[in-house]
Scaffold this motif. Sequence first.
Motif, PDB file in Angstrom:
ATOM      1  N   ASN A   1      25.751  45.524  30.820  1.00 40.72           N
ATOM      2  CA  ASN A   1      26.975  46.045  30.208  1.00 40.72           C
ATOM      3  C   ASN A   1      28.150  45.371  30.911  1.00 40.72           C
ATOM      4  O   ASN A   1      28.245  45.396  32.141  1.00 40.72           O
ATOM      5  CB  ASN A   1      27.087  47.560  30.378  1.00 40.72           C
ATOM      6  CG  ASN A   1      28.338  48.113  29.727  1.00 40.72           C
ATOM      7  OD1 ASN A   1      28.404  48.268  28.514  1.00 40.72           O
ATOM      8  ND2 ASN A   1      29.355  48.406  30.527  1.00 40.72           N
ATOM      9  N   PHE A   2      29.050  44.794  30.138  1.00 40.13           N
ATOM     10  CA  PHE A   2      30.137  43.992  30.700  1.00 40.13           C
ATOM     11  C   PHE A   2      31.518  44.587  30.459  1.00 40.13           C
ATOM     12  O   PHE A   2      32.522  43.936  30.709  1.00 40.13           O
ATOM     13  CB  PHE A   2      30.065  42.566  30.134  1.00 40.13           C
ATOM     14  CG  PHE A   2      28.777  41.876  30.448  1.00 40.13           C
ATOM     15  CD1 PHE A   2      28.646  41.115  31.597  1.00 40.13           C
ATOM     16  CD2 PHE A   2      27.663  42.004  29.618  1.00 40.13           C
ATOM     17  CE1 PHE A   2      27.452  40.481  31.914  1.00 40.13           C
ATOM     18  CE2 PHE A   2      26.460  41.382  29.924  1.00 40.13           C
ATOM     19  CZ  PHE A   2      26.354  40.623  31.071  1.00 40.13           C
ATOM     20  N   HIS A   3      31.555  45.833  29.985  1.00 39.47           N
ATOM     21  CA  HIS A   3      32.842  46.426  29.617  1.00 39.47           C
ATOM     22  C   HIS A   3      32.842  47.894  30.007  1.00 39.47           C
ATOM     23  O   HIS A   3      32.322  48.759  29.288  1.00 39.47           O
ATOM     24  CB  HIS A   3      33.066  46.256  28.109  1.00 39.47           C
ATOM     25  CG  HIS A   3      34.494  46.389  27.697  1.00 39.47           C
ATOM     26  ND1 HIS A   3      34.937  46.026  26.448  1.00 39.47           N
ATOM     27  CD2 HIS A   3      35.582  46.864  28.344  1.00 39.47           C
ATOM     28  CE1 HIS A   3      36.234  46.259  26.350  1.00 39.47           C
ATOM     29  NE2 HIS A   3      36.649  46.778  27.495  1.00 39.47           N
ATOM     30  N   PHE A   4      33.436  48.190  31.155  1.00 39.83           N
ATOM     31  CA  PHE A   4      33.571  49.564  31.618  1.00 39.83           C
ATOM     32  C   PHE A   4      34.791  49.648  32.525  1.00 39.83           C
ATOM     33  O   PHE A   4      35.081  48.734  33.286  1.00 39.83           O
ATOM     34  CB  PHE A   4      32.325  50.028  32.386  1.00 39.83           C
ATOM     35  CG  PHE A   4      32.405  51.471  32.794  1.00 39.83           C
ATOM     36  CD1 PHE A   4      32.029  52.471  31.922  1.00 39.83           C
ATOM     37  CD2 PHE A   4      32.882  51.829  34.050  1.00 39.83           C
ATOM     38  CE1 PHE A   4      32.120  53.802  32.279  1.00 39.83           C
ATOM     39  CE2 PHE A   4      32.986  53.159  34.424  1.00 39.83           C
ATOM     40  CZ  PHE A   4      32.605  54.145  33.540  1.00 39.83           C
ATOM     41  N   HIS A   5      35.477  50.793  32.458  1.00 35.16           N
ATOM     42  CA  HIS A   5      36.727  50.949  33.200  1.00 35.16           C
ATOM     43  C   HIS A   5      36.590  51.996  34.301  1.00 35.16           C
ATOM     44  O   HIS A   5      36.130  53.123  34.051  1.00 35.16           O
ATOM     45  CB  HIS A   5      37.854  51.357  32.241  1.00 35.16           C
ATOM     46  CG  HIS A   5      38.161  50.311  31.224  1.00 35.16           C
ATOM     47  ND1 HIS A   5      39.097  49.324  31.422  1.00 35.16           N
ATOM     48  CD2 HIS A   5      37.623  50.080  29.993  1.00 35.16           C
ATOM     49  CE1 HIS A   5      39.143  48.537  30.353  1.00 35.16           C
ATOM     50  NE2 HIS A   5      38.256  48.972  29.477  1.00 35.16           N
ATOM     51  N   THR A   6      36.984  51.618  35.506  1.00 36.23           N
ATOM     52  CA  THR A   6      37.067  52.553  36.625  1.00 36.23           C
ATOM     53  C   THR A   6      38.537  52.698  37.030  1.00 36.23           C
ATOM     54  O   THR A   6      39.429  52.114  36.416  1.00 36.23           O
ATOM     55  CB  THR A   6      36.236  52.064  37.819  1.00 36.23           C
ATOM     56  OG1 THR A   6      36.717  50.774  38.237  1.00 36.23           O
ATOM     57  CG2 THR A   6      34.768  51.968  37.457  1.00 36.23           C
ATOM     58  N   ARG A   7      38.760  53.448  38.086  1.00 34.11           N
ATOM     59  CA  ARG A   7      40.127  53.686  38.541  1.00 34.11           C
ATOM     60  C   ARG A   7      40.761  52.376  39.010  1.00 34.11           C
ATOM     61  O   ARG A   7      40.194  51.642  39.815  1.00 34.11           O
ATOM     62  CB  ARG A   7      40.142  54.705  39.682  1.00 34.11           C
ATOM     63  CG  ARG A   7      41.545  55.061  40.171  1.00 34.11           C
ATOM     64  CD  ARG A   7      41.483  56.119  41.263  1.00 34.11           C
ATOM     65  NE  ARG A   7      42.815  56.399  41.786  1.00 34.11           N
ATOM     66  CZ  ARG A   7      43.662  57.245  41.262  1.00 34.11           C
ATOM     67  NH1 ARG A   7      43.326  57.904  40.166  1.00 34.11           N
ATOM     68  NH2 ARG A   7      44.857  57.444  41.799  1.00 34.11           N
ATOM     69  N   ALA A   8      41.936  52.091  38.490  1.00 33.36           N
ATOM     70  CA  ALA A   8      42.677  50.882  38.873  1.00 33.36           C
ATOM     71  C   ALA A   8      44.164  51.157  38.702  1.00 33.36           C
ATOM     72  O   ALA A   8      44.567  52.097  38.012  1.00 33.36           O
ATOM     73  CB  ALA A   8      42.254  49.696  38.011  1.00 33.36           C
ATOM     74  N   TRP A   9      44.968  50.333  39.342  1.00 33.85           N
ATOM     75  CA  TRP A   9      46.435  50.436  39.228  1.00 33.85           C
ATOM     76  C   TRP A   9      46.932  51.853  39.550  1.00 33.85           C
ATOM     77  O   TRP A   9      47.745  52.424  38.815  1.00 33.85           O
ATOM     78  CB  TRP A   9      46.893  50.000  37.835  1.00 33.85           C
ATOM     79  CG  TRP A   9      46.516  48.597  37.505  1.00 33.85           C
ATOM     80  CD1 TRP A   9      45.595  48.180  36.592  1.00 33.85           C
ATOM     81  CD2 TRP A   9      47.029  47.407  38.103  1.00 33.85           C
ATOM     82  NE1 TRP A   9      45.494  46.815  36.580  1.00 33.85           N
ATOM     83  CE2 TRP A   9      46.366  46.301  37.502  1.00 33.85           C
ATOM     84  CE3 TRP A   9      47.987  47.153  39.091  1.00 33.85           C
ATOM     85  CZ2 TRP A   9      46.632  44.989  37.848  1.00 33.85           C
ATOM     86  CZ3 TRP A   9      48.252  45.838  39.444  1.00 33.85           C
ATOM     87  CH2 TRP A   9      47.577  44.773  38.824  1.00 33.85           C
ATOM     88  N   SER A  10      46.364  52.412  40.635  1.00 32.51           N
ATOM     89  CA  SER A  10      46.773  53.749  41.120  1.00 32.51           C
ATOM     90  C   SER A  10      46.610  54.829  40.055  1.00 32.51           C
ATOM     91  O   SER A  10      47.363  55.803  40.012  1.00 32.51           O
ATOM     92  CB  SER A  10      48.225  53.721  41.621  1.00 32.51           C
ATOM     93  OG  SER A  10      48.368  52.804  42.689  1.00 32.51           O
ATOM     94  N   GLY A  11      45.632  54.617  39.170  1.00 33.65           N
ATOM     95  CA  GLY A  11      45.347  55.626  38.159  1.00 33.65           C
ATOM     96  C   GLY A  11      46.211  55.558  36.926  1.00 33.65           C
ATOM     97  O   GLY A  11      46.204  56.492  36.114  1.00 33.65           O
TER      98      GLY A  11
END
Length: 409
Positions: free
Chosen positions: A66-76
């Motif tokens: 899987n190459f498309h998933f979002h985690t916490r970034a840019w201070s939320g």
Amino acid sequence: MAVKASSIFKSILRGFLGLLVFILAVELLLYFLAPVYDFPKPSPFSGQKIFNPYKDMDSTNWIKGNFHFHTRAWSGLTSGRQNSNEAFWKTYRSLGYDVPCISNYQSISTFNKDSSFYIPVYEHGFGIRKKHQLCIGAKQVLWMDYSFIQNLNQKQAMIDRLRETTKVLALAHPDWENGYTLGDMQWLSNYDLLEVLDANWRSIPQWDAALSSGHPVFILADDDAHDINDPYEIGRCCTFINTPVNRSEDIMSALKSGNAFGAEINMHDKETFADKAVNARKVPRLNQVRLDADTLRIAVSRKALKIEFIGQDGAVKKTMTDTSVAWYKILPEDTYIRPFIIFPDENNNPGTKFYLNPVYRYDGDVPTNALRAEINYPRTWILRIMSIPALFIILIFLAFRRYKKNNLN
């Protein structure tokens, strides 16, 4: 005190408006400097030879990605703020994923960077109409986009710029907000993959439009998920990659050469993560995609409800039902053929689906893509010469208005 506060507020407002004018000026400059392209006329695949992306396939070497998933970034600030890297990793590993990748907006995650399978991925694009790209094997983040509208020239320009810093380039969720239209797919070139499947969108007509126009574009299937705790987002779509080694370079090479396929995993209502983990182990296996002269042969590990062979303009050329093996004799008029397999669930209803990459016609020594858009430099410079003075006139006009307003006050 109130006068002072009012003065501070006005200063902040003027600063904000000045910044906004500067940003708009930069945006206008990018549009004015955008190249103008010559697009070759769409031309279906042709030739006496047939390219099979699965010619080196080994049915014991499938890995799940899987190459498309979002985690916490840019201070939320972006969607995915509740997802930790550790929770992402634990959940996807429990579902049998060998290559789960994080692809945050405009940010390359370094999670698992010391592993052999680590691939730097990010989702590019911050415009308002979801014209996004997945940069797989990215060297760096490109901080440029056409944030408002994009015509065909600007879409191609973004692809070409991203190509310079990306090993495998995919157009993300093309059907979302009509980010990439069927017309676009006939002309755009210089990218590798199309995200045909994700948990919310199906862009199969876009894929067939590209293939029918002679662009050898292969499939990518991902969750594009933003909530690791929601079983309805996770483990829905995946890419199976054929490689003997779970190593980044081998994975990207297989994706780029088409030795992979997209899968839409069957899911029931009220399915839990525990259920998903059990069902993940029951997904059938693709055992064979072989060309015998002009006959394409398919074999899977379990009986399918049906196996379709789809060709030019998305037309179904042949359907075989209730079988684990199928074949299709490629006709002289067939430009490409892509197999589509539907497996039954436990109630004999349509369940898991496999979308295979196409075999297609070509001539010459290697199946290269000759349909490549090229910059028309005379037209590009004419546009720039005409546009840049217009930009300066706009800026001078805005500055004059501000100067006049300040003097009047």
